[in-house]
Design an enzyme around this catalytic site. Structure first.
Site: not given
Length: 182
Positions: A15-17
Site C-alpha cells: 500500500g502507501c509507502f
C-alpha cells in the site's frame, strides 16, 4: 544483493509507502528505509506517473537491515501483520495497482521464506480471505522524491497520518514490543 558490512536488503510493497516506511523505521536492526517505486516498466518514474497506475510500479520500501539483529523472516511477519495482504491492488482507500501487496526478493532464500510463510498463513487460515501478495524477483528500485522520505515522522499531524498511519504504529508497538528500537 550488494550491501556492505553484512547488511541485507528487503523490499516490500504494502500500500502507501508512507505507512510501510513508518512501521519499519521503528524496528531494531533496521538501518535504513527508503520509499520508492519498483516492479514496473517506466524508467525513473515520478509520483505523479505512479499515481496514474499506468507505470506498472508499486509504491514500495527498500529496507537495509542487519540480519544478526532482525531476520528477513521477522520482517516478513511484521509486513504481513501491518497491512491487508488479501485485498487486490488496494489498502483501505488507496486503490490501484501501485498499492498492491508484493514482496520483491533478492535471493532464493528470501523467495522460499516468503512462499513458505504465505503457505503457512493460508493453511492456518490467518486471514478470512485468500492472500493475494505477489512474490517477484527484485528489479530496479527507484527512490521516491525527497518529500516522501520519512513522511510520517515529518508530517504526523497531517490528517492521513493521524487517521491511517498512527493506528498502524500503535498496533506495531502493542504486538511487536520486543522488536522495537529503544
Amino acid at each position: 544483493m550488494n550491501v556492505a558490512n553484512g547488511l541485507e536488503l528487503a523490499t516490500f510493497a504494502g500500500g502507501c509507502f508512507w505507512c510501510t516506511e513508518a512501521v519499519f523505521l521503528e524496528i531494531e536492526g533496521v538501518k535504513k528505509v527508503v520509499s520508492g517505486y519498483i516492479g514496473g516498466t517506466t524508467k525513473n518514474p515520478t509520483y505523479r506517473e505512479i499515481g496514474t497506475g499506468m507505470t506498472g510500479h508499486a509504491e514500495a520500501i527498500q529496507i537495509t537491515f542487519d540480519p544478526k539483529i532482525v531476520s528477513f523472516g521477522e520482517l516478513l511477519e511484521i509486513f504481513f501483520a501491518t497491512h491487508d495482504p488479501t485485498t487486490l491492488n488496494r489498502q483501505g482507500n488507496d486503490v490501484g495497482t501501485q498499492y498492491r501487496s508484493e514482496v520483491f526478493y533478492y535471493n532464493d532464500n528470501q523467495k522460499e521464506l516468503t512462499e513458505e510463510y504465505i503457505k503457512l498463513m493460508t493453511e492456518e487460515k490467518t486471514f478470512k480471505n485468500p492472500i493475494v501478495t505477489r512474490i517477484s524477483a527484485a528489479s530496479v528500485f527507484y527512490e521516491a522524491e525527497d518529500y516522501h522520505q520519512n513522511y510520517y515522522n515529518l508530517n504526523r499531524t497531517q490528517s492521513y497520518c493521524s487517521y491511517v498511519i498512527t493506528p498502524k504504529i500503535e498496533k506495531l508497538k502493542k504486538n511487536f514490543k520486543d522488536k522495537l528500537k529503544n
